[in-house]
Design an enzyme around this catalytic site. Sequence first.
Site, mmCIF file in Angstrom:
data_model
loop_
_atom_site.group_PDB
_atom_site.id
_atom_site.type_symbol
_atom_site.label_atom_id
_atom_site.label_comp_id
_atom_site.label_asym_id
_atom_site.label_seq_id
_atom_site.Cartn_x
_atom_site.Cartn_y
_atom_site.Cartn_z
ATOM 1 N N ARG A 1 11.170 3.646 3.567
ATOM 2 C CA ARG A 1 10.813 2.659 4.601
ATOM 3 C C ARG A 1 12.074 1.874 4.931
ATOM 4 O O ARG A 1 12.808 1.455 4.027
ATOM 5 C CB ARG A 1 9.718 1.717 4.111
ATOM 6 C CG ARG A 1 9.474 0.589 5.099
ATOM 7 C CD ARG A 1 8.243 -0.192 4.788
ATOM 8 N NE ARG A 1 7.055 0.601 5.031
ATOM 9 C CZ ARG A 1 5.812 0.125 4.921
ATOM 10 N NH1 ARG A 1 5.614 -1.139 4.568
ATOM 11 N NH2 ARG A 1 4.772 0.902 5.157
ATOM 12 N N HIS B 1 4.926 5.697 11.506
ATOM 13 C CA HIS B 1 4.476 5.618 10.109
ATOM 14 C C HIS B 1 3.511 6.801 9.918
ATOM 15 O O HIS B 1 2.302 6.630 9.838
ATOM 16 C CB HIS B 1 3.776 4.279 9.893
ATOM 17 C CG HIS B 1 3.486 3.897 8.483
ATOM 18 N ND1 HIS B 1 3.639 4.758 7.407
ATOM 19 C CD2 HIS B 1 3.019 2.729 7.961
ATOM 20 C CE1 HIS B 1 3.290 4.123 6.296
ATOM 21 N NE2 HIS B 1 2.909 2.903 6.605
ATOM 22 N N LYS C 1 26.702 -3.117 -0.277
ATOM 23 C CA LYS C 1 28.167 -2.981 -0.429
ATOM 24 C C LYS C 1 28.757 -2.228 0.751
ATOM 25 O O LYS C 1 29.920 -1.807 0.707
ATOM 26 C CB LYS C 1 28.487 -2.219 -1.717
ATOM 27 C CG LYS C 1 28.013 -2.902 -2.981
ATOM 28 C CD LYS C 1 28.408 -2.042 -4.176
ATOM 29 C CE LYS C 1 27.541 -2.316 -5.382
ATOM 30 N NZ LYS C 1 27.675 -1.261 -6.399
ATOM 31 N N ARG D 1 0.800 -1.224 0.000
ATOM 32 C CA ARG D 1 0.000 0.000 0.000
ATOM 33 C C ARG D 1 0.838 1.282 0.000
ATOM 34 O O ARG D 1 0.583 2.206 -0.780
ATOM 35 C CB ARG D 1 -0.911 0.030 1.246
ATOM 36 C CG ARG D 1 -2.143 -0.803 1.117
ATOM 37 C CD ARG D 1 -2.515 -1.398 2.448
ATOM 38 N NE ARG D 1 -1.547 -2.432 2.755
ATOM 39 C CZ ARG D 1 -1.684 -3.705 2.363
ATOM 40 N NH1 ARG D 1 -2.750 -4.074 1.744
ATOM 41 N NH2 ARG D 1 -0.742 -4.603 2.621
ATOM 42 N N THR D 2 1.815 1.357 0.883
ATOM 43 C CA THR D 2 2.512 2.640 1.057
ATOM 44 C C THR D 2 3.303 2.993 -0.195
ATOM 45 O O THR D 2 3.203 4.114 -0.711
ATOM 46 C CB THR D 2 3.428 2.580 2.295
ATOM 47 O OG1 THR D 2 2.657 2.092 3.396
ATOM 48 C CG2 THR D 2 3.987 3.938 2.634
#
Length: 304
Positions: A106, A134, A85, A56-57
């Site tokens: 995120r 969030h 890396k 969704r986000t």
Amino acid sequence: MPLSFSHLVSADQIMRSDAEEILATCDEMETVLKKGGDDRLKRKVLACLFYEPSTRTRLSFETAMLRLGGQVLSVEGAQSSSLTKGESLEDTIRVVGQYADIIAMRHPEEGSAARAMLVSPVPFINAGDGPNQHPTQGLLDLLTARKERGTVENLTVAIAGDLKFGRTIHSFSTVISLFPGTRFRFITPPNLRMPAKVTNLFKERGVPFEESEDLQDGLDADILYMTRIQKERFESPEEYERLKDAYVLHAKDLKGKSVTVMHALPRNAEIATDVDALPNAAYFRQAQNGVPVRMALLSLLLGA
Ligand code: CP
């Protein structure tokens, strides 16, 4: 009116005037969406850096940018970036901020968003940092509350499940507590209670809250926000197995009830699918609200 912040890392940055401005801009964005979009963010680029899974986000951020005429760069999973890396998060953000006009990220670690914000040369939005915050979900939940209940004032909000690790409800409860008359009922097993860092804010704001272990205590609230017990946040698989079905809401529990049922999704077993057909079930409409909210935020943060 401009927002009081240029980066959004935590819901406790949001003032009531910001929340009201965002809700008003969402109304404008719903009109824009009805005609398929506009081009107010033409030539602007959003970088979506998602180092933890999302449906969704990420997709609603991308949809929001595309509907406003902008373009999107996306990284899905740390494996496809130079973090593998050994590049630091700070160096990644410094570089991506030279390619894009705004960044949504995120990341699985609590505090990663605050670190990224400190070095970001462009507006930065936290799309979820581990179990912490969030904030864009909190804002879309606020919009959902207003659309479903007709107001964001004087609401009794019950929240059930995993309140310890639940970043969505840390953010939502913080945002809705800005509005007068909010009262909370937190329904959890003893070891998944709302953290003190969140409840201390309610004490400062004079917002009353009660704690309970019984899902029945949420059925007469205005909103019952169910949460997933998040397997990925538990160190002990046995503890997860013991708690995963602590609360399961069925259609029969809602007989004669007007409570609005919300959930950030994805769900597991905590809302039985027989709830989906009831008018109380707001969670798919809630997911849809992610688009106008993220359109509003992108537009306001980019000064469009
Ligand atoms: N609500 C939410 O954050 O969903 P995703 O994990 O699919 O982005």
